[in-house]
Design an enzyme around this catalytic site. Structure first.
Site, mmCIF file in Angstrom:
data_model
loop_
_atom_site.group_PDB
_atom_site.id
_atom_site.type_symbol
_atom_site.label_atom_id
_atom_site.label_comp_id
_atom_site.label_asym_id
_atom_site.label_seq_id
_atom_site.Cartn_x
_atom_site.Cartn_y
_atom_site.Cartn_z
ATOM 1 N N GLU A 171 46.783 34.957 49.377
ATOM 2 C CA GLU A 171 45.920 34.960 48.198
ATOM 3 C C GLU A 171 44.480 35.256 48.587
ATOM 4 O O GLU A 171 43.894 34.576 49.436
ATOM 5 C CB GLU A 171 45.982 33.616 47.475
ATOM 6 C CG GLU A 171 45.146 33.588 46.206
ATOM 7 C CD GLU A 171 45.200 32.253 45.487
ATOM 8 O OE1 GLU A 171 44.709 32.200 44.349
ATOM 9 O OE2 GLU A 171 45.727 31.274 46.053
ATOM 10 N N ASP B 107 36.090 36.895 55.535
ATOM 11 C CA ASP B 107 36.409 38.138 54.845
ATOM 12 C C ASP B 107 37.930 38.325 54.810
ATOM 13 O O ASP B 107 38.580 38.465 55.842
ATOM 14 C CB ASP B 107 35.737 39.285 55.598
ATOM 15 C CG ASP B 107 35.888 40.634 54.936
ATOM 16 O OD1 ASP B 107 36.925 40.878 54.292
ATOM 17 O OD2 ASP B 107 34.962 41.450 55.068
ATOM 18 N N ASP C 146 35.772 39.858 41.335
ATOM 19 C CA ASP C 146 34.523 40.295 40.715
ATOM 20 C C ASP C 146 34.695 41.724 40.201
ATOM 21 O O ASP C 146 35.034 42.623 40.961
ATOM 22 C CB ASP C 146 33.398 40.244 41.751
ATOM 23 C CG ASP C 146 32.016 40.330 41.126
ATOM 24 O OD1 ASP C 146 31.861 41.076 40.133
ATOM 25 O OD2 ASP C 146 31.096 39.664 41.625
ATOM 26 N N ASP D 167 40.228 39.765 33.665
ATOM 27 C CA ASP D 167 39.894 39.580 32.249
ATOM 28 C C ASP D 167 38.959 40.681 31.764
ATOM 29 O O ASP D 167 38.466 40.616 30.636
ATOM 30 C CB ASP D 167 39.221 38.215 32.044
ATOM 31 C CG ASP D 167 37.881 38.137 32.746
ATOM 32 O OD1 ASP D 167 37.837 38.418 33.968
ATOM 33 O OD2 ASP D 167 36.874 37.814 32.101
ATOM 34 N N THR E 154 44.192 29.512 34.117
ATOM 35 C CA THR E 154 42.989 28.802 34.531
ATOM 36 C C THR E 154 42.226 28.279 33.318
ATOM 37 O O THR E 154 42.430 28.722 32.184
ATOM 38 C CB THR E 154 42.062 29.727 35.335
ATOM 39 O OG1 THR E 154 41.566 30.762 34.470
ATOM 40 C CG2 THR E 154 42.811 30.368 36.505
ATOM 41 N N GLU F 70 40.458 31.056 31.708
ATOM 42 C CA GLU F 70 41.357 31.891 30.913
ATOM 43 C C GLU F 70 41.652 31.246 29.564
ATOM 44 O O GLU F 70 41.701 31.929 28.531
ATOM 45 C CB GLU F 70 42.649 32.123 31.690
ATOM 46 C CG GLU F 70 43.579 33.142 31.067
ATOM 47 C CD GLU F 70 44.776 33.433 31.944
ATOM 48 O OE1 GLU F 70 45.705 34.112 31.457
ATOM 49 O OE2 GLU F 70 44.796 32.983 33.111
#
Length: 244
Positions: A74, A126, A149, A185, A222, A225
């Protein structure tokens, strides 16, 4: 994964071939954050147990987890709420989570300690460097990228993590039959993801209409969300399977 629309823990995208000196464009922003007592506890007590350091060598995750199990990677787990929910719901799956935001790392580690979960390991660096150097080719069953992002401004689109180079790197790390699952989103970013992945060789879109899938049951909803749904905002899920 994050409960905010902009998760800070995505990797850096190489502008040149890996064999040549690389300049990188970061797709995340390092944000300072105050640590709560629980988050600090997570770092102090949880990191020695669950934390992993970036290495130049491929890691033996079977040895690290102490078993052979399906493996999920993830990128950008935010505060770790969804990661905890997924790990608790699927104890037979091993999760490798990467996040650069220290309060989020501490929160996830504290949750692992509190809930007594042992099927999660954590990097705080990273994510793409972890993929490049620490993860063996054809070893992942799933890679999750939830609410990265979107870099709304056109001049920042080069910072988006989903680029052709990212698609190729992920394809190498997934097993044949493994799945890249993304969610956003921001509809323009969803279309960007769809364009990049549709053009990437070696993948099959799992959506019946060739676009987006309904929210899979295994992806937790979430708090962000839920707020968006009440306001009529959309969320777009994409699933692309490695086919060769």
């Amino acid at each position: 994964m994050s409960d905010t629309p902009q998760s800070p823990a995505q990797g850096s995208l190489a502008e040149h071939d890996e064999a040549r000196p690389m300049r990188t464009v970061k797709s995340f922003v390092m944000r300072a954050g105050r640590m709560t007592e629980g988050q600090q506890r997570g770092l102090d007590l949880g990191w020695p147990k669950f934390g992993l350091e970036l290495s130049d060598e491929v890691q033996d995750f079977d040895a690290i987890f102490g078993r052979q199990a399906p493996r999920t990677f993830e990128i950008g787990f935010g505060m770790g709420h969804s990661t905890l929910e997924m790990a608790a719901a699927a104890p037979d799956i091993d999760f490798i989570g990467v996040e650069v935001h220290k309060p989020g790392v501490g929160a996830l580690l504290n949750g692992l300690l509190t809930q007594g979960l042992g099927n999660v390991r954590v990097y705080s660096c990273d994510a793409l460097e972890v993929l490049r150097h620490c993860v063996a080719d054809a070893s992942l069953d799933r890679l999750l990228l939830f609410f990265p992002d979107p870099w709304h401004k056109k001049r920042h689109h080069k910072r988006r993590i989903v680029q052709p180079e990212f698609a190729e790197l992920v394809r190498r790390k997934l097993k044949v039959g493994g799945v890249l699952h993304m969610a956003t989103d921001w509809e323009p970013y969803a279309e960007h993801m769809l364009d990049v992945m549709s053009a990437a060789p070696g993948y099959r879109n799992q959506a019946e209409d060739g676009r987006f899938v309904a929210r899979p049951q295994e992806r937790p909803v979430t708090k962000f969300e839920r707020r968006g749904e009440r306001l009529g905002h959309g969320v777009w899920d994409l699933k692309f399977e490695r086919i060769d």
